[in-house]
Design a protein around this motif. Structure first.
Motif, mmCIF file in Angstrom:
data_model
loop_
_atom_site.group_PDB
_atom_site.id
_atom_site.type_symbol
_atom_site.label_atom_id
_atom_site.label_comp_id
_atom_site.label_asym_id
_atom_site.label_seq_id
_atom_site.Cartn_x
_atom_site.Cartn_y
_atom_site.Cartn_z
ATOM 1 N N MET A 1 -2.576 -35.702 94.809
ATOM 2 C CA MET A 1 -2.854 -35.256 93.441
ATOM 3 C C MET A 1 -3.739 -34.012 93.484
ATOM 4 S SD MET A 1 -3.453 -38.838 91.419
ATOM 5 C CE MET A 1 -2.325 -40.210 91.632
ATOM 6 N N ASN A 2 -3.134 -32.911 93.852
ATOM 7 C CA ASN A 2 -3.874 -31.663 93.966
ATOM 8 C C ASN A 2 -4.255 -31.129 92.596
ATOM 9 O OD1 ASN A 2 -3.494 -31.702 96.763
ATOM 10 N ND2 ASN A 2 -1.447 -30.821 96.532
ATOM 11 N N ALA A 3 -5.411 -30.471 92.516
ATOM 12 C CA ALA A 3 -5.873 -29.894 91.254
ATOM 13 C C ALA A 3 -6.071 -28.403 91.434
ATOM 14 C CB ALA A 3 -7.180 -30.547 90.809
ATOM 15 N N PRO A 4 -5.464 -27.589 90.578
ATOM 16 C CA PRO A 4 -5.685 -26.150 90.635
ATOM 17 C C PRO A 4 -7.073 -25.807 90.125
ATOM 18 C CG PRO A 4 -4.344 -26.713 88.737
ATOM 19 C CD PRO A 4 -4.536 -27.976 89.517
ATOM 20 N N ALA A 5 -7.404 -24.526 90.151
ATOM 21 C CA ALA A 5 -8.691 -24.087 89.616
ATOM 22 C C ALA A 5 -8.780 -24.433 88.141
ATOM 23 C CB ALA A 5 -8.851 -22.580 89.822
ATOM 24 N N LEU A 6 -9.985 -24.667 87.656
ATOM 25 C CA LEU A 6 -10.165 -25.027 86.258
ATOM 26 C C LEU A 6 -9.650 -23.910 85.349
ATOM 27 C CD1 LEU A 6 -13.716 -26.662 86.244
ATOM 28 C CD2 LEU A 6 -11.503 -27.789 86.174
ATOM 29 N N PRO A 7 -9.004 -24.268 84.253
ATOM 30 C CA PRO A 7 -8.480 -23.250 83.345
ATOM 31 C C PRO A 7 -9.593 -22.594 82.541
ATOM 32 C CG PRO A 7 -8.188 -25.413 82.383
ATOM 33 C CD PRO A 7 -8.718 -25.633 83.781
ATOM 34 N N GLU A 8 -9.286 -21.438 81.991
ATOM 35 C CA GLU A 8 -10.242 -20.760 81.127
ATOM 36 C C GLU A 8 -10.299 -21.481 79.782
ATOM 37 O OE1 GLU A 8 -10.933 -16.384 79.010
ATOM 38 O OE2 GLU A 8 -9.404 -16.657 80.573
ATOM 39 N N VAL A 9 -11.504 -21.775 79.339
ATOM 40 C CA VAL A 9 -11.684 -22.508 78.083
ATOM 41 C C VAL A 9 -11.766 -21.513 76.926
ATOM 42 C CG1 VAL A 9 -13.223 -24.012 76.765
ATOM 43 C CG2 VAL A 9 -12.802 -24.463 79.192
ATOM 44 N N VAL A 10 -10.875 -21.695 75.952
ATOM 45 C CA VAL A 10 -10.865 -20.848 74.764
ATOM 46 C C VAL A 10 -11.889 -21.333 73.751
ATOM 47 C CG1 VAL A 10 -9.454 -20.043 72.823
ATOM 48 C CG2 VAL A 10 -8.439 -20.248 75.101
ATOM 49 N N SER A 11 -11.939 -22.652 73.559
ATOM 50 C CA SER A 11 -12.865 -23.253 72.598
ATOM 51 C C SER A 11 -13.096 -24.702 72.977
ATOM 52 C CB SER A 11 -12.290 -23.164 71.182
ATOM 53 O OG SER A 11 -13.137 -23.801 70.248
ATOM 54 N N GLY A 12 -14.290 -25.220 72.685
ATOM 55 C CA GLY A 12 -14.566 -26.610 72.994
ATOM 56 C C GLY A 12 -14.955 -26.815 74.450
ATOM 57 N N LYS A 13 -14.595 -27.994 74.987
ATOM 58 C CA LYS A 13 -14.994 -28.338 76.353
ATOM 59 C C LYS A 13 -13.833 -28.951 77.114
ATOM 60 C CE LYS A 13 -19.872 -29.249 75.206
ATOM 61 N NZ LYS A 13 -20.942 -30.281 75.221
ATOM 62 N N PHE A 14 -13.771 -28.622 78.395
ATOM 63 C CA PHE A 14 -12.796 -29.170 79.346
ATOM 64 C C PHE A 14 -13.617 -29.757 80.487
ATOM 65 C CE2 PHE A 14 -10.030 -29.185 82.968
ATOM 66 C CZ PHE A 14 -8.723 -29.245 82.508
ATOM 67 N N ILE A 15 -13.663 -31.096 80.589
ATOM 68 C CA ILE A 15 -14.574 -31.757 81.523
ATOM 69 C C ILE A 15 -13.800 -32.670 82.468
ATOM 70 C CG2 ILE A 15 -16.580 -33.253 81.773
ATOM 71 C CD1 ILE A 15 -17.410 -32.444 78.943
ATOM 72 N N LEU A 16 -14.064 -32.533 83.766
ATOM 73 C CA LEU A 16 -13.534 -33.452 84.772
ATOM 74 C C LEU A 16 -14.672 -34.329 85.275
ATOM 75 C CD1 LEU A 16 -11.254 -31.082 86.912
ATOM 76 C CD2 LEU A 16 -10.567 -32.590 85.037
ATOM 77 N N GLY A 17 -14.370 -35.598 85.528
ATOM 78 C CA GLY A 17 -15.365 -36.491 86.098
ATOM 79 C C GLY A 17 -16.414 -36.989 85.133
ATOM 80 N N MET A 18 -16.148 -36.915 83.839
ATOM 81 C CA MET A 18 -17.116 -37.409 82.853
ATOM 82 C C MET A 18 -17.182 -38.931 82.933
ATOM 83 S SD MET A 18 -17.154 -36.680 78.753
ATOM 84 C CE MET A 18 -18.658 -36.943 77.789
ATOM 85 N N PRO A 19 -18.370 -39.522 83.078
ATOM 86 C CA PRO A 19 -18.472 -40.987 83.147
ATOM 87 C C PRO A 19 -17.808 -41.647 81.933
ATOM 88 C CG PRO A 19 -20.556 -39.972 83.740
ATOM 89 C CD PRO A 19 -19.679 -38.865 83.224
ATOM 90 N N GLU A 20 -17.133 -42.745 82.195
ATOM 91 C CA GLU A 20 -16.357 -43.401 81.147
ATOM 92 C C GLU A 20 -17.228 -43.823 79.969
ATOM 93 O OE1 GLU A 20 -13.117 -47.067 80.806
ATOM 94 O OE2 GLU A 20 -13.572 -46.146 82.739
ATOM 95 N N GLU A 21 -18.385 -44.408 80.253
ATOM 96 C CA GLU A 21 -19.253 -44.868 79.170
ATOM 97 C C GLU A 21 -19.769 -43.696 78.340
ATOM 98 O OE1 GLU A 21 -22.340 -47.507 80.321
ATOM 99 O OE2 GLU A 21 -20.977 -49.029 81.121
#
Length: 287
Positions: A1-21
């Motif tokens: 499950m390869n992941a490319p570089a993070l995309p450019e964020v236009v608005s808001g937030k794009f988060i990887l690994g955010m704790p579930e709780e």
């Protein structure tokens, strides 16, 4: 499950690994919240104020963790701590389960533990599912943005974002007619619309159609991959999303969260389904 570089964020937030709780405690409106709103605002408020038993979601969480390689790990409850009928009744068993949860684990009874392992292996052995999961992309993506029409803050958590949206679901039956019912009953079309809109708002791209990987909870753990690309699914999900966001905005504005039948209108005339009298006819014939 390869992941490319993070995309450019236009608005808001794009988060990887955010704790579930942390994600689930965020006050922004989610697809799950919208589903409750469409039942009634009263249900939405109740769901936000009451904590559901975690055991209700343990199987799904454990399958996600094993297949996606992320999330809380599952742990097998020792059979010796269970009662004769397999229940978690003794103080020792309850303490063991509580300690496991405190360590961020998903405690499962032995039979359930074995079923989760088999189900996870079935998903990874399915060629369609594996091809989707191995497409370069991002796993467990948390997205946050603001609705353009109302300003309502939105959130969503996508199992897998590649060249399409990918969600993993446990179910009881993967026959197509059963999955159609699951999509409508659990509003997976609405979830697809919310995820698609969030991706558009956050990174300014069209994420493609929603793919749902369904795996049966019990042996033989059949797997079926479906795609919600039909225009009716797309339109219906988008209309549900719009209705739920607008309803939420009105409830917040007026501070009123009514039940589905709290107005002063007429009493509902409950009509029988089309199959009702034919079923009675068959009953009389069989007597």
């Amino acid at each position: 499950m390869n992941a490319p570089a993070l995309p450019e964020v236009v608005s808001g937030k794009f988060i990887l690994g955010m704790p579930e709780e942390e994600y689930h405690s965020h006050p922004a409106l989610s697809a799950s919240g919208m589903k409750n709103l469409l039942r009634s605002p009263k249900h939405f408020r109740a769901a936000r104020s009451l904590n559901k038993a975690k055991a209700e979601f343990d199987i799904g969480h454990a399958v996600h963790a094993r297949v996606l390689g992320i999330g809380a790990p599952m742990v097998e409850i020792p059979a010796s701590k269970l009662s004769a009928d397999g229940g978690i009744r003794s103080n020792d068993a309850k303490a063991w389960v509580d300690a496991a949860r405190a360590e961020g684990q998903v405690p499962l009874k032995p039979l359930v533990f074995a079923a989760v392992k088999r189900g996870s292996e079935a998903v990874l052995a399915n060629p369609k599912a594996r091809a989707l999961l191995e497409t370069p992309g991002y796993t467990e993506v948390s997205l946050f943005a603001e609705d353009e029409q109302t300003g309502v803050k939105l959130r969503g958590r996508i199992d897998r974002l590649a060249d399409s949206l990918i969600d993993l679901k446990t179910t009881t039956d993967v026959r197509p007619q059963k999955l159609r019912a699951a999509v409508t009953d659990f509003h997976y079309d609405l979830s697809a619309a919310v995820y698609r809109e969030l991706v558009r708002l956050v990174i300014g791209e069209d994420p493609g159609p929603m793919h749902l990987i369904f795996v049966e909870k019990e042996a033989p753990h059949e797997v079926r991959v479906v795609r919600l690309s039909h225009p009716d699914w797309v339109e219906g999900g988008s209309r549900k999303m719009r209705a739920a966001i607008d309803l939420y905005a009105r409830c917040v504005e007026f501070g009123h969260w009514p039940g589905a039948d709290d107005d002063e209108g007429p009493i509902t005339e409950l009509e029988p389904p089309a199959w009702y009298l034919p079923a009675v006819d068959r009953l009389e014939t069989d007597l």
